[in-house]
Design a protein around this motif. Structure first.
Motif, PDB file in Angstrom:
ATOM      1  N   LYS A 138       0.837  -1.201   0.000  1.00  0.00           N
ATOM      2  CA  LYS A 138       0.000   0.000   0.000  1.00  0.00           C
ATOM      3  C   LYS A 138       0.874   1.254   0.000  1.00  0.00           C
ATOM      4  O   LYS A 138       1.842   1.354   0.751  1.00  0.00           O
ATOM      5  N   LYS A 139       0.500   2.213  -0.851  1.00  0.00           N
ATOM      6  CA  LYS A 139       1.226   3.476  -0.944  1.00  0.00           C
ATOM      7  C   LYS A 139       0.240   4.645  -0.913  1.00  0.00           C
ATOM      8  O   LYS A 139      -0.876   4.532  -1.425  1.00  0.00           O
ATOM      9  N   PRO A 140       0.643   5.783  -0.346  1.00  0.00           N
ATOM     10  CA  PRO A 140      -0.262   6.934  -0.299  1.00  0.00           C
ATOM     11  C   PRO A 140      -0.463   7.536  -1.689  1.00  0.00           C
ATOM     12  O   PRO A 140       0.481   7.651  -2.465  1.00  0.00           O
TER      13      PRO A 140
ATOM     14  N   LEU B 193       3.781  11.662  -2.187  1.00  0.00           N
ATOM     15  CA  LEU B 193       2.724  12.622  -2.512  1.00  0.00           C
ATOM     16  C   LEU B 193       3.269  13.897  -3.139  1.00  0.00           C
ATOM     17  O   LEU B 193       2.573  14.589  -3.867  1.00  0.00           O
ATOM     18  N   LEU B 194       4.520  14.212  -2.864  1.00  0.00           N
ATOM     19  CA  LEU B 194       5.134  15.401  -3.436  1.00  0.00           C
ATOM     20  C   LEU B 194       5.999  14.985  -4.620  1.00  0.00           C
ATOM     21  O   LEU B 194       6.992  14.273  -4.453  1.00  0.00           O
ATOM     22  N   GLY B 195       5.606  15.410  -5.809  1.00  0.00           N
ATOM     23  CA  GLY B 195       6.371  15.030  -6.996  1.00  0.00           C
ATOM     24  C   GLY B 195       5.925  15.817  -8.212  1.00  0.00           C
ATOM     25  O   GLY B 195       4.965  16.593  -8.170  1.00  0.00           O
ATOM     26  N   LYS B 196       6.615  15.606  -9.305  1.00  0.00           N
ATOM     27  CA  LYS B 196       6.329  16.385 -10.520  1.00  0.00           C
ATOM     28  C   LYS B 196       4.972  16.056 -11.122  1.00  0.00           C
ATOM     29  O   LYS B 196       4.408  16.857 -11.880  1.00  0.00           O
TER      30      LYS B 196
ATOM     31  N   ARG C 137      -7.408   7.104  -9.108  1.00  0.00           N
ATOM     32  CA  ARG C 137      -6.323   7.998  -9.522  1.00  0.00           C
ATOM     33  C   ARG C 137      -5.011   7.241  -9.749  1.00  0.00           C
ATOM     34  O   ARG C 137      -4.670   6.309  -9.019  1.00  0.00           O
ATOM     35  N   THR C 138      -4.295   7.707 -10.758  1.00  0.00           N
ATOM     36  CA  THR C 138      -2.988   7.113 -11.058  1.00  0.00           C
ATOM     37  C   THR C 138      -1.837   8.015 -10.633  1.00  0.00           C
ATOM     38  O   THR C 138      -0.686   7.578 -10.590  1.00  0.00           O
ATOM     39  N   THR C 139      -2.138   9.282 -10.334  1.00  0.00           N
ATOM     40  CA  THR C 139      -1.106  10.223  -9.879  1.00  0.00           C
ATOM     41  C   THR C 139      -1.545  10.841  -8.557  1.00  0.00           C
ATOM     42  O   THR C 139      -2.743  10.938  -8.266  1.00  0.00           O
ATOM     43  N   PRO C 140      -0.594  11.266  -7.728  1.00  0.00           N
ATOM     44  CA  PRO C 140      -0.918  11.788  -6.396  1.00  0.00           C
ATOM     45  C   PRO C 140      -1.740  13.077  -6.448  1.00  0.00           C
ATOM     46  O   PRO C 140      -1.585  13.895  -7.340  1.00  0.00           O
ATOM     47  N   LEU C 141      -2.595  13.222  -5.447  1.00  0.00           N
ATOM     48  CA  LEU C 141      -3.455  14.399  -5.344  1.00  0.00           C
ATOM     49  C   LEU C 141      -3.486  14.871  -3.894  1.00  0.00           C
ATOM     50  O   LEU C 141      -3.563  14.061  -2.971  1.00  0.00           O
ATOM     51  N   MET C 142      -3.416  16.192  -3.720  1.00  0.00           N
ATOM     52  CA  MET C 142      -3.530  16.778  -2.394  1.00  0.00           C
ATOM     53  C   MET C 142      -4.625  17.831  -2.406  1.00  0.00           C
ATOM     54  O   MET C 142      -4.577  18.774  -3.194  1.00  0.00           O
ATOM     55  N   HIS C 143      -5.621  17.645  -1.544  1.00  0.00           N
ATOM     56  CA  HIS C 143      -6.633  18.665  -1.312  1.00  0.00           C
ATOM     57  C   HIS C 143      -6.278  19.344   0.003  1.00  0.00           C
ATOM     58  O   HIS C 143      -6.333  18.723   1.069  1.00  0.00           O
ATOM     59  N   LEU C 144      -5.885  20.597  -0.063  1.00  0.00           N
ATOM     60  CA  LEU C 144      -5.495  21.348   1.128  1.00  0.00           C
ATOM     61  C   LEU C 144      -6.551  22.411   1.382  1.00  0.00           C
ATOM     62  O   LEU C 144      -6.759  23.297   0.557  1.00  0.00           O
ATOM     63  N   ARG C 145      -7.220  22.308   2.513  1.00  0.00           N
ATOM     64  CA  ARG C 145      -8.303  23.217   2.859  1.00  0.00           C
ATOM     65  C   ARG C 145      -7.956  23.957   4.140  1.00  0.00           C
ATOM     66  O   ARG C 145      -7.541  23.340   5.128  1.00  0.00           O
ATOM     67  N   PHE C 146      -8.152  25.272   4.138  1.00  0.00           N
ATOM     68  CA  PHE C 146      -7.806  26.091   5.292  1.00  0.00           C
ATOM     69  C   PHE C 146      -9.061  26.797   5.802  1.00  0.00           C
ATOM     70  O   PHE C 146      -9.692  27.570   5.078  1.00  0.00           O
ATOM     71  N   THR C 147      -9.391  26.514   7.042  1.00  0.00           N
ATOM     72  CA  THR C 147     -10.639  26.985   7.607  1.00  0.00           C
ATOM     73  C   THR C 147     -10.390  27.581   8.988  1.00  0.00           C
ATOM     74  O   THR C 147      -9.259  27.879   9.367  1.00  0.00           O
ATOM     75  N   HIS C 148     -11.442  27.734   9.766  1.00  0.00           N
ATOM     76  CA  HIS C 148     -11.357  28.341  11.087  1.00  0.00           C
ATOM     77  C   HIS C 148     -11.014  27.281  12.133  1.00  0.00           C
ATOM     78  O   HIS C 148     -11.372  26.105  11.974  1.00  0.00           O
ATOM     79  N   GLU C 149     -10.334  27.688  13.209  1.00  0.00           N
ATOM     80  CA  GLU C 149      -9.946  26.716  14.242  1.00  0.00           C
ATOM     81  C   GLU C 149     -11.154  26.041  14.887  1.00  0.00           C
ATOM     82  O   GLU C 149     -11.089  24.862  15.269  1.00  0.00           O
ATOM     83  N   SER C 150     -12.275  26.755  14.995  1.00  0.00           N
ATOM     84  CA  SER C 150     -13.469  26.133  15.580  1.00  0.00           C
ATOM     85  C   SER C 150     -14.012  25.032  14.671  1.00  0.00           C
ATOM     86  O   SER C 150     -14.598  24.054  15.145  1.00  0.00           O
TER      87      SER C 150
END
Length: 437
Positions: free
Chosen positions: A55-57, A140-143, A319-332
């Motif tokens: 298994k790989k991320p 996960l980090l790559g070209k 998916r065949t290539t890595p994907l990152m969904h980065l979401r920035f919200t409120h601390e609450s």
């Protein structure tokens, strides 16, 4: 006798856990800032449990809050400064009071016209935490990776997002990314709920909370140490409000470049620090946790966020290539989501505000500034039917309320089934209640 021993051992265990909070506050008083504690930047990331063989991320769904920032309510600075300045002009301050005025002036001048803005320390923190996250998830980090980065429309959240993107671009050139800050994000990241909001601080809940506050308030000693005329204090000063404002300012020092040069925690005794923290912790539990005084459902304000996580997890299965969904919200939002997901047992339901420490419900552990919930998906290839997920909760491997044979990894189908059923039961409950009206 068995019942007596059970109760006795339970009380002993509760006392030990409560002592742990006191010990943690003593070890690092900045934790007393609660939800405004700066998530530490550790030199070395925790050691991760290796995923099952093969298994790989390939996907990460990240929900985080802003890093260290100046208080967004300028009255904490301005009102406190004006109060001390007036008292000083009338000769009502003790020597300690005069020195507190000096410290408050420094904080006020540093934050002026930057209310709610990411501090320089917050910018560094945001970069460091992003670096730690991607370094501990190899692959996960790559070209070939794609980064979808969204923020709510809030200054500090947008700046945290930008710092994260800058960090990623410094580690990988080029990066394929799209960033967005739009009010559309509100629909799932910090969606409002009028019904739950109306229940959050109803009369019964507030009566119990106010009683809890009264039992955890003793501001007389602090006032006597700051002012030389107690008649002046009684006539012109709201003691509880001033003590609270000073305590919040004390917690904000850690986010600024004044940290290490000044402090405000030293004007409080350890017992007073603990009391102020307990009041904030209980307030956060009432509004974002499973407090049964107001029904126990406040964490469901983040149900759209959890449903979105489940939807996105299903949409990336092949998916065949890595994907990152980065979401920035409120601390609450991070706090409510952690409680809704029941991470590390945070889905507790109680009406006893005195029991929160015994249950391990501590706001500085749940949603510090820079805090994040990362759901990482693993597979052996795009055709793998058994996707596994792991949740990093503020950097550590979290326990989910779901059976698994490969902890801290969980089978995606089990995770999805558990949470969607939980959300369905809640929606069905609300529907039934509305039809009875």
């Amino acid at each position: 006798m068995k019942l007596f021993l059970t109760i006795l051992f339970t009380l002993i265990g509760m006392g030990a856990m409560a002592q742990t909070v006191e010990q943690e506050l003593k070890a690092n008083v900045n934790r007393a800032a609660g939800m405004f504690y700066a998530r530490p930047i550790v030199g070395k990331a925790p050691k991760d449990t290796p995923p099952p063989e093969g298994k790989k991320p390939f996907y990460i769904n990240h929900y985080g809050c802003a890093g260290s920032y100046y208080l967004d309510k300028k009255e904490y600075y301005e009102e406190t400064y004006a109060l001390f300045l007036r008292a000083d002009s009338l000769g009502k301050l003790t020597n300690l009071g005069k020195d507190v005025l000096r410290r408050v002036t420094l904080l006020r001048n540093d934050a002026k016209d930057r209310w709610g803005e990411l501090t320089p320390k917050g910018a560094l923190q945001s970069r460091a935490l992003m670096k730690q996250m991607v370094e501990r998830i190899p692959g996960l980090l790559g070209k070939d990776s794609y980064y979808s980065v969204h923020s709510i429309v809030q200054n500090r959240s947008i700046l945290t997002m930008q710092e994260g993107l800058l960090q990623l671009s410094s580690m990988q050139q080029p990066i394929i990314a799209r960033s967005k800050a739009s009010n559309q994000e509100v629909r799932y990241m910090i969606a409002g709920d009028k019904e739950l909001s109306a229940r959050a601080n109803d009369s019964l809940t507030m009566a119990r909370y106010n009683r809890f506050v009264a039992l955890n308030t003793n501001d007389g000693r602090l006032m006597a140490s700051l002012f030389n005329d107690l008649n002046y204090v009684a006539t012109y000063i709201d003691e509880a409000k001033l003590a609270r404002q000073l305590f919040i300012l004390a917690g904000n020092v850690q986010h600024t470049e004044l940290a290490g040069l000044i402090s405000l925690y030293d004007i409080f005794t350890p017992e007073e620090i603990h009391q102020h923290w307990r009041k904030q912790n209980a307030w956060h539990y009432i509004n974002y946790g499973g407090c049964t005084l107001n029904g126990g459902y406040q964490a469901y304000t983040r149900r759209a966020l959890l449903r979105n996580m489940m939807h996105m997890g299903d949409s990336v299965m092949g998916r065949t290539t890595p994907l990152m969904h980065l979401r920035f919200t409120h601390e609450s939002a991070v706090m409510s989501l952690a409680c809704l997901m029941e991470l590390d047992g945070l889905g507790i339901h109680t009406s006893n505000l005195d029991s929160l420490e015994a249950y391990g419900w501590a706001n500085y552990r749940i949603s510090p500034l820079g805090g994040a919930i990362n759901m990482i998906h693993y597979h052996s290839g795009p055709d793998d039917p058994d996707v596994l997920v792991k949740v990093l909760f503020n950097g550590h491997e979290a326990k989910l309320p779901i059976p698994t044979d490969c902890a801290p990894y969980y089978h995606w189908q089990d995770v999805k089934r558990y949470y969607l059923r939980k959300l369905y039961r809640y929606e069905n409950k609300r529907l039934n209640e509305s039809t009875k009206k």
